[in-house]
Design a protein around this motif. Structure first.
Motif, PDB file in Angstrom:
ATOM      1  N   TRP A  35      -0.075  87.936 -64.927  1.00  0.00           N
ATOM      2  CA  TRP A  35      -1.175  88.684 -64.576  1.00  0.00           C
ATOM      3  C   TRP A  35      -1.753  88.505 -63.228  1.00  0.00           C
ATOM      4  N   CYS A  36      -1.742  87.218 -62.876  1.00  0.00           N
ATOM      5  CA  CYS A  36      -2.125  87.255 -61.198  1.00  0.00           C
ATOM      6  C   CYS A  36      -1.060  87.810 -60.214  1.00  0.00           C
ATOM      7  N   LEU A  37       0.115  87.673 -60.676  1.00  0.00           N
ATOM      8  CA  LEU A  37       1.119  88.217 -60.121  1.00  0.00           C
ATOM      9  C   LEU A  37       1.043  89.924 -59.963  1.00  0.00           C
ATOM     10  N   ALA A  38       0.971  90.187 -61.063  1.00  0.00           N
ATOM     11  CA  ALA A  38       0.911  91.817 -61.412  1.00  0.00           C
ATOM     12  C   ALA A  38      -0.441  92.311 -60.550  1.00  0.00           C
ATOM     13  N   TYR A  39      -1.475  91.771 -60.732  1.00  0.00           N
ATOM     14  CA  TYR A  39      -2.729  92.071 -60.044  1.00  0.00           C
ATOM     15  C   TYR A  39      -2.792  91.937 -58.556  1.00  0.00           C
ATOM     16  N   GLY A  40      -2.114  90.897 -58.368  1.00  0.00           N
ATOM     17  CA  GLY A  40      -2.192  90.635 -56.890  1.00  0.00           C
ATOM     18  C   GLY A  40      -1.282  91.907 -56.002  1.00  0.00           C
TER      19      GLY A  40
ATOM     20  N   GLY B 209      -7.460  97.897 -46.308  1.00  0.00           N
ATOM     21  CA  GLY B 209      -7.579  97.096 -45.298  1.00  0.00           C
ATOM     22  C   GLY B 209      -7.609  95.621 -45.945  1.00  0.00           C
ATOM     23  N   TRP B 210      -7.902  94.750 -44.773  1.00  0.00           N
ATOM     24  CA  TRP B 210      -7.604  93.318 -44.827  1.00  0.00           C
ATOM     25  C   TRP B 210      -8.300  92.507 -45.902  1.00  0.00           C
ATOM     26  N   LYS B 211      -9.454  93.067 -46.320  1.00  0.00           N
ATOM     27  CA  LYS B 211     -10.285  92.362 -47.522  1.00  0.00           C
ATOM     28  C   LYS B 211      -9.306  92.430 -48.690  1.00  0.00           C
ATOM     29  N   ALA B 212      -8.789  93.577 -49.276  1.00  0.00           N
ATOM     30  CA  ALA B 212      -8.021  93.688 -50.386  1.00  0.00           C
ATOM     31  C   ALA B 212      -6.852  92.948 -50.289  1.00  0.00           C
ATOM     32  N   ASN B 213      -6.186  93.061 -49.019  1.00  0.00           N
ATOM     33  CA  ASN B 213      -4.962  92.130 -48.661  1.00  0.00           C
ATOM     34  C   ASN B 213      -4.973  90.725 -48.918  1.00  0.00           C
ATOM     35  N   VAL B 214      -6.338  90.414 -48.420  1.00  0.00           N
ATOM     36  CA  VAL B 214      -6.396  88.776 -48.799  1.00  0.00           C
ATOM     37  C   VAL B 214      -6.615  88.499 -50.254  1.00  0.00           C
ATOM     38  N   ALA B 215      -7.390  89.318 -50.739  1.00  0.00           N
ATOM     39  CA  ALA B 215      -7.573  89.156 -52.386  1.00  0.00           C
ATOM     40  C   ALA B 215      -6.244  88.951 -53.004  1.00  0.00           C
ATOM     41  N   GLY B 216      -5.431  90.175 -52.549  1.00  0.00           N
ATOM     42  CA  GLY B 216      -3.975  90.306 -53.244  1.00  0.00           C
ATOM     43  C   GLY B 216      -3.285  89.102 -53.066  1.00  0.00           C
ATOM     44  N   LEU B 217      -3.148  88.521 -51.626  1.00  0.00           N
ATOM     45  CA  LEU B 217      -2.355  87.610 -51.402  1.00  0.00           C
ATOM     46  C   LEU B 217      -2.592  86.210 -52.054  1.00  0.00           C
ATOM     47  N   LEU B 218      -4.241  86.059 -52.412  1.00  0.00           N
ATOM     48  CA  LEU B 218      -4.667  84.974 -53.031  1.00  0.00           C
ATOM     49  C   LEU B 218      -4.234  84.880 -54.613  1.00  0.00           C
ATOM     50  N   PHE B 219      -4.148  85.986 -55.112  1.00  0.00           N
ATOM     51  CA  PHE B 219      -3.821  86.303 -56.416  1.00  0.00           C
ATOM     52  C   PHE B 219      -2.416  85.925 -56.610  1.00  0.00           C
ATOM     53  N   LEU B 220      -1.438  86.398 -55.652  1.00  0.00           N
ATOM     54  CA  LEU B 220      -0.132  86.294 -55.798  1.00  0.00           C
ATOM     55  C   LEU B 220       0.228  84.530 -55.633  1.00  0.00           C
ATOM     56  N   ALA B 221      -0.735  83.960 -54.647  1.00  0.00           N
ATOM     57  CA  ALA B 221      -0.767  82.650 -54.469  1.00  0.00           C
ATOM     58  C   ALA B 221      -0.854  81.648 -55.668  1.00  0.00           C
ATOM     59  N   ALA B 222      -1.727  82.354 -56.417  1.00  0.00           N
ATOM     60  CA  ALA B 222      -2.437  81.688 -57.662  1.00  0.00           C
ATOM     61  C   ALA B 222      -1.411  81.688 -58.791  1.00  0.00           C
ATOM     62  N   GLY B 223      -0.821  82.897 -58.918  1.00  0.00           N
ATOM     63  CA  GLY B 223       0.357  83.048 -60.039  1.00  0.00           C
ATOM     64  C   GLY B 223       1.651  82.376 -59.560  1.00  0.00           C
ATOM     65  N   THR B 224       1.914  82.203 -58.395  1.00  0.00           N
ATOM     66  CA  THR B 224       3.100  81.486 -58.178  1.00  0.00           C
ATOM     67  C   THR B 224       2.874  80.117 -58.254  1.00  0.00           C
ATOM     68  N   LEU B 225       1.703  79.378 -57.826  1.00  0.00           N
ATOM     69  CA  LEU B 225       1.509  78.034 -58.104  1.00  0.00           C
ATOM     70  C   LEU B 225       1.298  77.700 -59.531  1.00  0.00           C
ATOM     71  N   ALA B 226       0.724  78.656 -60.458  1.00  0.00           N
ATOM     72  CA  ALA B 226       0.670  78.464 -61.768  1.00  0.00           C
ATOM     73  C   ALA B 226       2.182  78.627 -62.502  1.00  0.00           C
ATOM     74  N   LEU B 227       3.130  79.428 -61.944  1.00  0.00           N
ATOM     75  CA  LEU B 227       4.112  79.456 -62.550  1.00  0.00           C
ATOM     76  C   LEU B 227       5.169  78.007 -62.182  1.00  0.00           C
ATOM     77  N   LEU B 228       4.756  77.669 -61.290  1.00  0.00           N
ATOM     78  CA  LEU B 228       5.536  76.363 -60.776  1.00  0.00           C
ATOM     79  C   LEU B 228       4.756  75.257 -61.400  1.00  0.00           C
ATOM     80  N   GLY B 229       3.783  75.553 -61.985  1.00  0.00           N
ATOM     81  CA  GLY B 229       3.320  74.378 -62.396  1.00  0.00           C
ATOM     82  C   GLY B 229       2.104  73.371 -61.849  1.00  0.00           C
ATOM     83  N   VAL B 230       1.902  73.857 -60.418  1.00  0.00           N
ATOM     84  CA  VAL B 230       0.808  73.447 -59.676  1.00  0.00           C
ATOM     85  C   VAL B 230      -0.511  73.360 -60.195  1.00  0.00           C
ATOM     86  N   LEU B 231      -0.802  74.989 -60.673  1.00  0.00           N
ATOM     87  CA  LEU B 231      -2.178  75.236 -61.201  1.00  0.00           C
ATOM     88  C   LEU B 231      -1.922  75.137 -62.420  1.00  0.00           C
ATOM     89  N   PRO B 232      -3.031  74.825 -63.050  1.00  0.00           N
ATOM     90  CA  PRO B 232      -3.180  75.093 -64.724  1.00  0.00           C
ATOM     91  C   PRO B 232      -2.879  76.421 -65.282  1.00  0.00           C
TER      92      PRO B 232
END
Lengths: 203, 104
Positions: free
Chosen positions: A130-135, A146-169
């Motif tokens: 969900w984080c990846l898709a929503y990002g 603009g940049w605010k939505a881009n920052v939020a999107g990139l943070l969602f992508l990072a959270a999703g990626t880290l969770a898939l890799l097991g770094v985040l719960p």
């Protein structure tokens, strides 16, 4: 016409065109409410023992997060319409239509992956997916907002990626951090930004 | 309404004025904009925006129409006419020419 004046005119044209195609219809308050709802939902799901596991109340989990997503979407639409009316703008402008279309592919991928995870008994992967898709969807919004939505999107992508890799719960905690925290951040960024009109002096 | 400037370029005075250039630029980027949207992107006051819109309308560069919204509130929308788009393109060509010659 002097070259310096021509440069001024070109700068004005560029600035106005950029501003015209920039989407400012997403209210910061709607992001704050969405973030608050996500944190409340994560707390509620944890309190009732509904985790992202096929063996831990999956129906309750679906009910909590389904209702949260629905409530969040409804309040975003309502607050956006109210904000547009307050400004005297059309609620469903051509720019709004383009923004909605830009966000749909990410949301569709999220829905498709949800169904896939449900059928293959992998609901534990849902928060990350969900984080990846929503990002991706927010990055679509960022094309216009603009940049605010881009920052939020990139943070969602990072959270999703880290969770898939097991770094985040990858459970309700991730939902609270991502859908709660990042929405709150986006809301504060939008509320903190000042709307700057192009300075047009009459000659 | 065309005139010769101090240089050899032929300038469209209607578009050359900055407030009107801002309006035309906005409408070139977006097919149709409401009065409030135009006010937001140009930063012009209501009175000034009305005057400039009227000038552009009289020149045949844009069309203004009112529509009812929700049965109560009327909404004023503006869009460039074909003549307005051509005039804007011609104005851009002049700017391009001036800047091109300067950079050589």
């Amino acid at each position: 016409m002097h070259p310096e004046q021509a440069e001024d005119q070109v700068a004005l044209i560029r600035s106005v065109m950029e501003r015209t195609t920039r989407y400012t219809g997403l209210p910061g308050a709607a992001c704050l409410v969405a973030g608050g709802l996500a944190i409340a939902a994560a707390h509620l799901a944890t309190a009732f023992g509904a985790s992202f596991s096929p063996r831990a109340h999956p129906k309750l989990l679906a009910a909590i997060w389904g209702a949260t997503a629905l409530l969040a979407a409804i309040q975003v639409v309502v607050l956006s319409i109210l904000a547009a009316r307050k400004r005297g703008d059309p609620a469903w402008s051509a720019l709004t239509r383009r923004v909605v279309v830009a966000t749909l592919p990410g949301l569709y991928v999220g829905a498709a992956l949800t169904e896939f995870a449900r059928r293959s008994d992998r609901i534990d992967a849902l928060p990350a997916l969900w984080c990846l898709a929503y990002g991706a969807s927010l990055l679509g919004l960022g094309l216009y907002a603009g940049w605010k939505a881009n920052v939020a999107g990139l943070l969602f992508l990072a959270a999703g990626t880290l969770a898939l890799l097991g770094v985040l719960p990858g459970d309700n905690l991730l939902m609270a951090i991502a859908f709660g925290g990042i929405h709150l951040l986006l809301g504060f960024l939008i509320l903190g930004g000042r709307s700057r009109a192009v300075e047009v002096r009459n000659d | 309404m065309r005139l010769k400037s101090g240089t050899t370029e032929s300038l469209d005075k209607v578009i050359h004025e900055r407030a009107r250039l801002a309006i035309v630029s906005a409408l070139a980027a977006e097919k149709e904009l409401s009065f409030s949207e135009l006010r937001a992107v140009t930063g012009l006051t209501d009175g000034n925006l009305s005057v400039q819109l009227r000038t552009l309308e009289v020149a045949g560069y844009l069309s203004i129409h009112k529509s009812e919204e929700g049965g109560r509130k009327s909404r004023t929308g503006a869009r460039l006419t074909t003549a307005g788009r051509r005039a804007f393109a011609a104005y851009l060509a002049v700017l391009d020419k001036v800047l091109g010659r300067w950079r050589q």
